[in-house]
Design an enzyme around this catalytic site. Structure first.
Site, PDB file in Angstrom:
ATOM      1  N   LYS A 182       0.818  -1.087   0.012  1.00  0.00           N
ATOM      2  CA  LYS A 182       0.041   0.129   0.177  1.00  0.00           C
ATOM      3  C   LYS A 182       0.912   1.293   0.109  1.00  0.00           C
ATOM      4  O   LYS A 182       0.347   2.301  -0.465  1.00  0.00           O
ATOM      5  CB  LYS A 182      -0.969  -0.010   1.258  1.00  0.00           C
ATOM      6  CG  LYS A 182      -2.069  -1.025   1.419  1.00  0.00           C
ATOM      7  CD  LYS A 182      -3.001  -0.873   2.093  1.00  0.00           C
ATOM      8  CE  LYS A 182      -4.165  -1.972   2.561  1.00  0.00           C
ATOM      9  NZ  LYS A 182      -4.968  -1.616   3.489  1.00  0.00           N
ATOM     10  N   ASP A 222      -9.923   2.904   2.616  1.00  0.00           N
ATOM     11  CA  ASP A 222     -10.091   2.069   3.986  1.00  0.00           C
ATOM     12  C   ASP A 222     -10.457   3.206   4.823  1.00  0.00           C
ATOM     13  O   ASP A 222     -11.178   3.054   6.010  1.00  0.00           O
ATOM     14  CB  ASP A 222      -8.523   1.829   4.377  1.00  0.00           C
ATOM     15  CG  ASP A 222      -8.092   0.453   3.804  1.00  0.00           C
ATOM     16  OD1 ASP A 222      -8.980  -0.202   3.354  1.00  0.00           O
ATOM     17  OD2 ASP A 222      -6.901   0.278   3.515  1.00  0.00           O
TER      18      ASP A 222
HETATM   19  P1  NDP Z   1       1.122  -3.196  10.111  1.00  0.00           P
HETATM   20  O1  NDP Z   1       2.070  -4.368   9.782  1.00  0.00           O
HETATM   21  O2  NDP Z   1       1.294  -1.815   9.340  1.00  0.00           O
HETATM   22  O3  NDP Z   1       1.081  -2.575  11.504  1.00  0.00           O
HETATM   23  C1  NDP Z   1       1.024  -3.570  12.601  1.00  0.00           C
HETATM   24  C2  NDP Z   1       0.699  -3.106  14.011  1.00  0.00           C
HETATM   25  O4  NDP Z   1       0.529  -4.279  14.914  1.00  0.00           O
HETATM   26  C3  NDP Z   1       1.954  -2.405  14.544  1.00  0.00           C
HETATM   27  O5  NDP Z   1       1.415  -1.257  15.464  1.00  0.00           O
HETATM   28  C4  NDP Z   1       2.624  -3.177  15.315  1.00  0.00           C
HETATM   29  O6  NDP Z   1       3.545  -2.581  16.480  1.00  0.00           O
HETATM   30  C5  NDP Z   1       1.501  -4.158  15.994  1.00  0.00           C
HETATM   31  N1  NDP Z   1       2.063  -5.541  16.226  1.00  0.00           N
HETATM   32  C6  NDP Z   1       2.475  -6.702  15.449  1.00  0.00           C
HETATM   33  N2  NDP Z   1       3.013  -7.668  16.323  1.00  0.00           N
HETATM   34  C7  NDP Z   1       2.629  -7.155  17.727  1.00  0.00           C
HETATM   35  C8  NDP Z   1       3.048  -7.984  18.733  1.00  0.00           C
HETATM   36  N3  NDP Z   1       3.463  -9.135  18.696  1.00  0.00           N
HETATM   37  N4  NDP Z   1       2.826  -7.111  19.738  1.00  0.00           N
HETATM   38  C9  NDP Z   1       2.270  -5.862  19.852  1.00  0.00           C
HETATM   39  N5  NDP Z   1       2.076  -5.187  18.900  1.00  0.00           N
HETATM   40  C10 NDP Z   1       2.237  -5.761  17.534  1.00  0.00           C
HETATM   41  O7  NDP Z   1      -0.184  -3.708   9.732  1.00  0.00           O
HETATM   42  P2  NDP Z   1      -1.583  -3.059   9.276  1.00  0.00           P
HETATM   43  O8  NDP Z   1      -1.756  -2.055   9.980  1.00  0.00           O
HETATM   44  O9  NDP Z   1      -1.585  -3.031   7.849  1.00  0.00           O
HETATM   45  O10 NDP Z   1      -2.737  -4.143   9.595  1.00  0.00           O
HETATM   46  C11 NDP Z   1      -3.009  -4.525  11.168  1.00  0.00           C
HETATM   47  C12 NDP Z   1      -4.463  -5.021  10.966  1.00  0.00           C
HETATM   48  O11 NDP Z   1      -5.389  -4.631  10.561  1.00  0.00           O
HETATM   49  C13 NDP Z   1      -4.233  -6.412  10.549  1.00  0.00           C
HETATM   50  O12 NDP Z   1      -4.837  -7.574  11.288  1.00  0.00           O
HETATM   51  C14 NDP Z   1      -4.914  -6.265   9.284  1.00  0.00           C
HETATM   52  O13 NDP Z   1      -5.537  -7.489   8.684  1.00  0.00           O
HETATM   53  C15 NDP Z   1      -6.072  -5.323   9.603  1.00  0.00           C
HETATM   54  N6  NDP Z   1      -6.683  -4.700   8.602  1.00  0.00           N
HETATM   55  C16 NDP Z   1      -7.986  -4.794   8.416  1.00  0.00           C
HETATM   56  C17 NDP Z   1      -8.651  -4.007   7.333  1.00  0.00           C
HETATM   57  C18 NDP Z   1     -10.074  -4.130   7.180  1.00  0.00           C
HETATM   58  O14 NDP Z   1     -10.491  -3.856   6.108  1.00  0.00           O
HETATM   59  N7  NDP Z   1     -10.871  -4.816   8.112  1.00  0.00           N
HETATM   60  C19 NDP Z   1      -7.891  -2.937   6.638  1.00  0.00           C
HETATM   61  C20 NDP Z   1      -6.549  -2.793   6.903  1.00  0.00           C
HETATM   62  C21 NDP Z   1      -5.849  -3.847   7.848  1.00  0.00           C
HETATM   63  P3  NDP Z   1       4.946  -2.034  15.980  1.00  0.00           P
HETATM   64  O15 NDP Z   1       4.693  -0.727  15.302  1.00  0.00           O
HETATM   65  O16 NDP Z   1       5.516  -2.126  17.440  1.00  0.00           O
HETATM   66  O17 NDP Z   1       5.694  -3.143  15.246  1.00  0.00           O
END
Ligand code: NDP
Length: 277
Positions: A70, A106
């Protein structure tokens, strides 16, 4: 090769095998009698420039973009909407006679899903867990709605600070979710934790600190441990399927100039989402 007159759309990502978009978009296209085929375009990063270039073809109307591309597509297209620019992410690309226009649906998807669930979202404080791409869309949507106070909690707080600075947001960062839940009318999980059993973005008993009438939202588009823990406590919940459907509705309009049947897209998305095991 497509049949004469048939146009194409697709979803670009890596992986795309599990994407619900084809299952949701194709019935809506068919219902309107549009001669358009919606395909899965699995695209590793090294193939992204060639894939984006292929969208300029006159039999391609555009594409949806999902993880992890994206952000990367922004550099490869010709024009980006102000909202997608602000979000730093494009999830919808429209082919306008060989010029590629990028948009972000989104933000709209989350806003409609939330305001369709609770009428008073604009009067509630919100806490967001996560500071990745999805969190950016949520922050922009909550600002559009006009929530009074927005707090972001992230594993790496500096990423939340960066998000706020880049979006010019009035949100604040908190280190611990437990400290900020007492006045949170909406709690949103925008981390990637939730798809699998045993994954919780915060300790379940912290949910007891939420005020009466709170809503727990999980962007994962099926039940999660968080949703189940909230439900067990009698707290209202919303999963991410609505966001997914509404972003797809607006993308459909951008591609075709017509609005799809919401009923068709909702029921196709519900049928296509993977059951929780
Ligand atoms: P990103 O990879 O951009 O961000 C992931 C986030 O999760 C970061 O804040 C990261 O923290 C955190 N994270 C990951 N692993 C851990 C962990 N073990 N413990 C704590 N925090 C953690 O992903 P996206 O933002 O693109 O997606 C996030 C979620 O949203 C996904 O489940 C995705 O499927 C969902 N989503 C749903 C949509 C919908 O239409 N329903 C649209 C877009 C996304 P850190 O920054 O510290 O790494």
């Amino acid at each position: 090769m497509s049949a004469v007159g048939t146009k194409r759309l697709g979803i670009i990502g890596d992986p795309v095998e599990h994407s619900i978009s084809p299952a949701m978009q194709q019935p809506a296209l068919d219902e309107l009698g549009l001669p358009i085929r919606y395909e899965r375009w699995h695209t590793p990063l090294a193939e992204l420039p060639a894939r984006i270039d292929s969208l300029r073809s006159n039999d391609v109307l555009g594409a949806n973009v999902t993880v992890p591309h994206k952000q990367a597509v922004i550099e490869l297209i010709d024009e980006v909407s102000p909202l997608a620019q602000a979000a730093g992410a494009v999830n919808t690309i429209v082919n306008r006679d060989g010029r590629l226009f990028g948009d972000n649906t989104d933000v709209y998807g989350f806003r409609l899903s939330l305001t369709g669930t609770i009428a008073d979202a604009s009067t509630r404080n919100a806490v967001i867990l996560g500071a990745g791409g999805a969190s950016r869309a949520v922050v922009l949507a909550l600002h559009e709605i006009g929530v009074p106070k927005l707090t972001i909690v992230n594993r790496r707080p500096e990423r939340a600070e960066q998000l706020i600075a880049e979006l010019g947001s009035t949100a604040v960062v908190a280190a611990e979710p437990g400290d900020v839940l007492a006045d949170a009318g909406i709690l949103i999980n925008a981390t990637s934790l939730g798809w699998h059993r045993g994954e919780l973005p915060l300790a379940a008993d912290l949910l007891d600190r939420l005020p009466a009438g709170a809503l727990v939202v999980d962007l994962t588009y099926r039940d999660t441990d968080l949703i189940e823990a909230a439900r067990e406590r009698g707290i209202a919940t919303l999963d991410g399927l609505g966001m997914l459907v509404f972003q797809g509705v607006l993308a459909f309009e951008r591609f075709t100039g017509q609005w799809p049947s919401l009923d068709v897209m909702w029921s196709a998305a519900r049928a296509a989402r993977a059951p929780r095991v």
